[in-house]
Motif scaffolding. Structure first.
Motif, short mmCIF file in Angstrom:
data_model
loop_
_atom_site.label_atom_id
_atom_site.label_comp_id
_atom_site.label_asym_id
_atom_site.label_seq_id
_atom_site.Cartn_x
_atom_site.Cartn_y
_atom_site.Cartn_z
N LYS A 177 40.40 -1.61 13.42
CA LYS A 177 39.69 -2.53 14.26
C LYS A 177 39.71 -1.91 15.75
O LYS A 177 40.95 -1.47 16.32
CB LYS A 177 40.54 -3.96 14.27
CG LYS A 177 40.21 -4.87 15.17
CD LYS A 177 40.82 -6.38 14.81
CE LYS A 177 41.97 -6.37 15.68
NZ LYS A 177 42.70 -7.81 15.62
N THR A 179 39.11 -3.34 19.88
CA THR A 179 38.74 -4.14 21.03
C THR A 179 38.28 -3.73 22.09
O THR A 179 38.74 -2.92 22.42
CB THR A 179 40.25 -5.20 21.40
OG1 THR A 179 40.69 -5.73 20.10
CG2 THR A 179 39.84 -6.31 22.23
N LYS A 203 34.69 -12.96 21.01
CA LYS A 203 36.02 -13.83 21.55
C LYS A 203 35.78 -14.55 22.70
O LYS A 203 36.24 -15.77 22.96
CB LYS A 203 37.22 -12.79 21.66
CG LYS A 203 37.62 -12.14 20.18
CD LYS A 203 38.74 -10.86 20.54
CE LYS A 203 40.03 -11.43 21.06
NZ LYS A 203 40.81 -10.24 21.31
N SER A 207 35.22 -10.18 26.03
CA SER A 207 35.98 -9.66 25.01
C SER A 207 35.28 -9.60 23.42
O SER A 207 34.98 -10.67 22.98
CB SER A 207 37.46 -10.01 24.87
OG SER A 207 38.42 -9.51 23.75
N ASP A 209 35.84 -8.05 19.24
CA ASP A 209 36.55 -7.32 18.23
C ASP A 209 35.59 -6.74 17.30
O ASP A 209 34.56 -7.33 17.20
CB ASP A 209 37.55 -8.17 17.41
CG ASP A 209 38.82 -8.30 18.11
OD1 ASP A 209 39.19 -7.71 19.19
OD2 ASP A 209 39.65 -9.38 17.76
#
Length: 319
Positions: A177, A179, A203, A207, A209
């Motif tokens: 993962k 970000t 998000k 931001s 992910d």
């Protein structure tokens, strides 16, 4: 005779001298009508002019149907502050107004070919199209055709890969993962890794992910990561580099770590870190043919009987 009677007689005498009156007091000579209605004096109001079509007069406030030819700017970013727009066309008058989806906007009249108004910020909360038109109230006037004003997604700004930090993963890593952070990320924005659009979680507008699959982490090198906003508008950010590294290999154990001379082929288990599917094992400088990758911390290898015919200590190395 009273003073009032004398004044009346004088007035009547003047009218009769000019040509006489009928019983209603209206001049009976059409040529005298001009003197009756003001004789062409400036009264402060436009003088109605004859209309040849019906024998009446044209209202000086009568306006033509306005024509709309352009709007600048033609779009705004979703969520932005409503911009001032310049509306151009023809046959605008002081009472001509700009309309947005049929609602009248506060309008500034500049000239017969230009108006100005401001798009309300509340109309820019979602991607879509708005209709701009102009209208002039009676007498005359009417509504123009409409032009479209687009509410569009912004181009995304990618500033960092905040996780992992630094933006890298060892070769052979599992699904990883990441970000990404920045600005102007739109709903539906996607992260792309080396051209592959990743499963992305929105998000915030700053931001996202995303999951990099293990299949993209099987070759050491550098790979571009970008963010893409959907249309209308939208676009692709500038890239940030993500590095797939060859891990540092550390061998911490060999089990068993001994065998009797002239033993048959013997399987050994190696423990440590940084092992890869492509890792190799050498015994006393000779690369072993039978190596099995179990995990990043374990390998199995078979030492052939031909390597167990001499007494001594022999190095085992993982590369």
């Amino acid at each position: 005779m009273s003073a009032r009677s004398a004044l009346a007689c004088c007035f009547a005498a003047v009218v009769l001298a000019l040509g006489g009156c009928d019983s209603s007091g209206t001049p009976d000579d059409p040529a005298d009508a001009a003197l009756f209605d003001g004789g062409g004096l400036d009264t402060g109001k436009p003088t109605p002019k004859p209309d040849a079509s019906d024998g009446g007069v044209i209202d000086p406030d009568l306006a033509e149907v306005p024509e709309l030819t352009g709007v600048s700017p033609q779009s705004a970013k979703v969520g932005s502050v409503g911009p001032s727009v310049i509306v151009t066309g023809k046959k605008f008058v002081a009472r001509t107004v700009v309309q947005l989806d049929g609602a009248v906007l506060a309008t500034t009249y500049i000239s017969p070919t230009e108006l100005r108004a401001t798009i309300p910020t509340g109309k820019l909360t979602a991607v879509g199209q708005l209709r701009i038109s102009v209208g002039t109230a009676p007498p005359g006037g009417g509504a123009s055709q409409s032009l479209l004003f687009d509410v569009v997604n912004p181009a995304p700004i990618l500033t960092a890969i905040s996780n992992p930090s630094p933006p890298s993963a060892p070769l052979g890593s599992p699904d990883t993962k990441i970000t990404v952070t920045g600005a102007d990320f739109a709903a539906g924005a996607k992260v792309s890794f080396d051209g592959l659009e990743l499963v992305t979680t929105f998000k915030a507008d700053s931001s996202l992910d995303a999951m990099v699959p293990a299949a993209k982490l099987t070759k050491a090198g550098t790979y571009d990561v970008v963010v893409k906003n959907p249309a209308p508008g939208g676009g692709t950010s500038t890239p940030i580099v993500f590095t797939v590294t060859n891990p540092t290999v550390m061998l911490t154990s060999v089990s068993p770590n001994n065998a009797e001379i002239n033993s048959p082929a013997t399987t050994i288990t190696l423990g440590g870190t940084g092992f890869l599917p492509a890792s190799s094992v050498s015994f006393n400088g000779v690369k072993l043919a039978a190596v099995t990758f179990v995990s990043g911390t374990q390998l199995n290898a078979q030492v052939p009987a031909t390597s167990l015919v001499t007494v001594g200590d022999f190095p085992v190395v993982v590369t």
